[in-house]
Design an enzyme around this catalytic site. Structure first.
Site, PDB file in Angstrom:
ATOM      1  N   HIS A 222     137.250 150.735  35.837  1.00  0.00           N
ATOM      2  CA  HIS A 222     136.340 150.961  34.720  1.00  0.00           C
ATOM      3  C   HIS A 222     136.939 151.958  33.742  1.00  0.00           C
ATOM      4  CE1 HIS A 222     133.445 150.145  38.202  1.00  0.00           C
ATOM      5  NE2 HIS A 222     133.694 149.005  37.592  1.00  0.00           N
TER       6      HIS A 222
ATOM      7  N   GLU B  18     132.760 140.989  37.166  1.00  0.00           N
ATOM      8  CA  GLU B  18     134.088 141.439  36.763  1.00  0.00           C
ATOM      9  C   GLU B  18     135.077 140.314  37.047  1.00  0.00           C
ATOM     10  OE1 GLU B  18     134.560 145.900  37.630  1.00  0.00           O
ATOM     11  OE2 GLU B  18     133.087 145.188  39.073  1.00  0.00           O
TER      12      GLU B  18
ATOM     13  N   GLU C 185     134.315 142.463  45.820  1.00  0.00           N
ATOM     14  CA  GLU C 185     135.100 142.797  44.631  1.00  0.00           C
ATOM     15  C   GLU C 185     136.446 143.439  44.977  1.00  0.00           C
ATOM     16  OE1 GLU C 185     133.538 146.334  42.456  1.00  0.00           O
ATOM     17  OE2 GLU C 185     131.740 145.953  43.642  1.00  0.00           O
TER      18      GLU C 185
END
Length: 190
Positions: free
Chosen positions: A17, A47, A143
């Site tokens: 990020h 994402e 993720e």
């Protein structure tokens, strides 16, 4: 109210990020799309790794490794699985390819209400040190991310992210993201 998107390019994809920059997107550049919607106070996320115009021969194998780990992780999210066991299994895949040292953090986490006063549940992080057992109706992400530093072939960050609702039975976990991923779908035209 707190919905935001980060879109990063090239070496700035090295963090999950990173702040946005004024860098211009280049053909062949690795891109990181991060969208975070707050729906009635509930945190959601999407994402994806994307390439602009084409993906180089150095980048493509790394992207495919990360997708392989991501897909394996989707299969491991089920009731009765322990967070630490999921992380250990996924670590094995990265290790087989010799890229485990480029993994950046855990493989996922809980979802729910998020605000300035409350956040994610630390006991539901998909990491080797968390022994929590997944139960029906828990909401977690898958993720995985690897990041190769600037100067190495294929440098940049690779990340795919989906949200899953753990089902009652081992094959009933629901992936609620439904956004395409991988090199067949996320190389965008110039």
């Amino acid at each position: 109210m707190d919905t935001w998107t980060w879109f990063q390019s090239c070496i700035n994809t090295d963090g999950a990020h990173n702040p946005v920059t004024t860098r211009k997107v280049q053909k062949g550049g690795i891109l990181s799309l991060n969208c975070f919607s707050m729906i009635a106070g509930y945190y959601t996320a999407l994402e994806r790794t994307i390439f602009f115009d084409h993906c180089s021969d150095e980048h493509l194998p790394l992207w495919k490794i990360n997708v392989e780990v991501y897909e394996a992780g989707l299969e491991l999210i089920k009731p009765g699985a322990r967070c630490c066991d999921i992380a250990s299994e996924l670590n094995k895949i990265y290790a087989e390819y010799g890229v485990l040292q480029y993994r950046t953090f855990g493989y996922g986490h809980s979802f729910g209400l998020l605000s300035h006063y409350c956040g994610r549940e630390a006991r539901l992080e998909l990491r080797k040190d968390i022994e929590t057992v997944l139960k029906p109706n828990m909401v977690v992400s898958m993720e995985p991310m690897i990041m190769l530093p600037q100067g190495l072939p294929g440098a940049g960050g690779y990340r795919e992210h989906n949200i899953l609702v753990v089902g009652e039975k081992s094959k009933s976990t629901t992936n609620i993201t439904g956004f395409p991923y991988g090199s067949e779908r996320n190389i965008i035209a110039a």
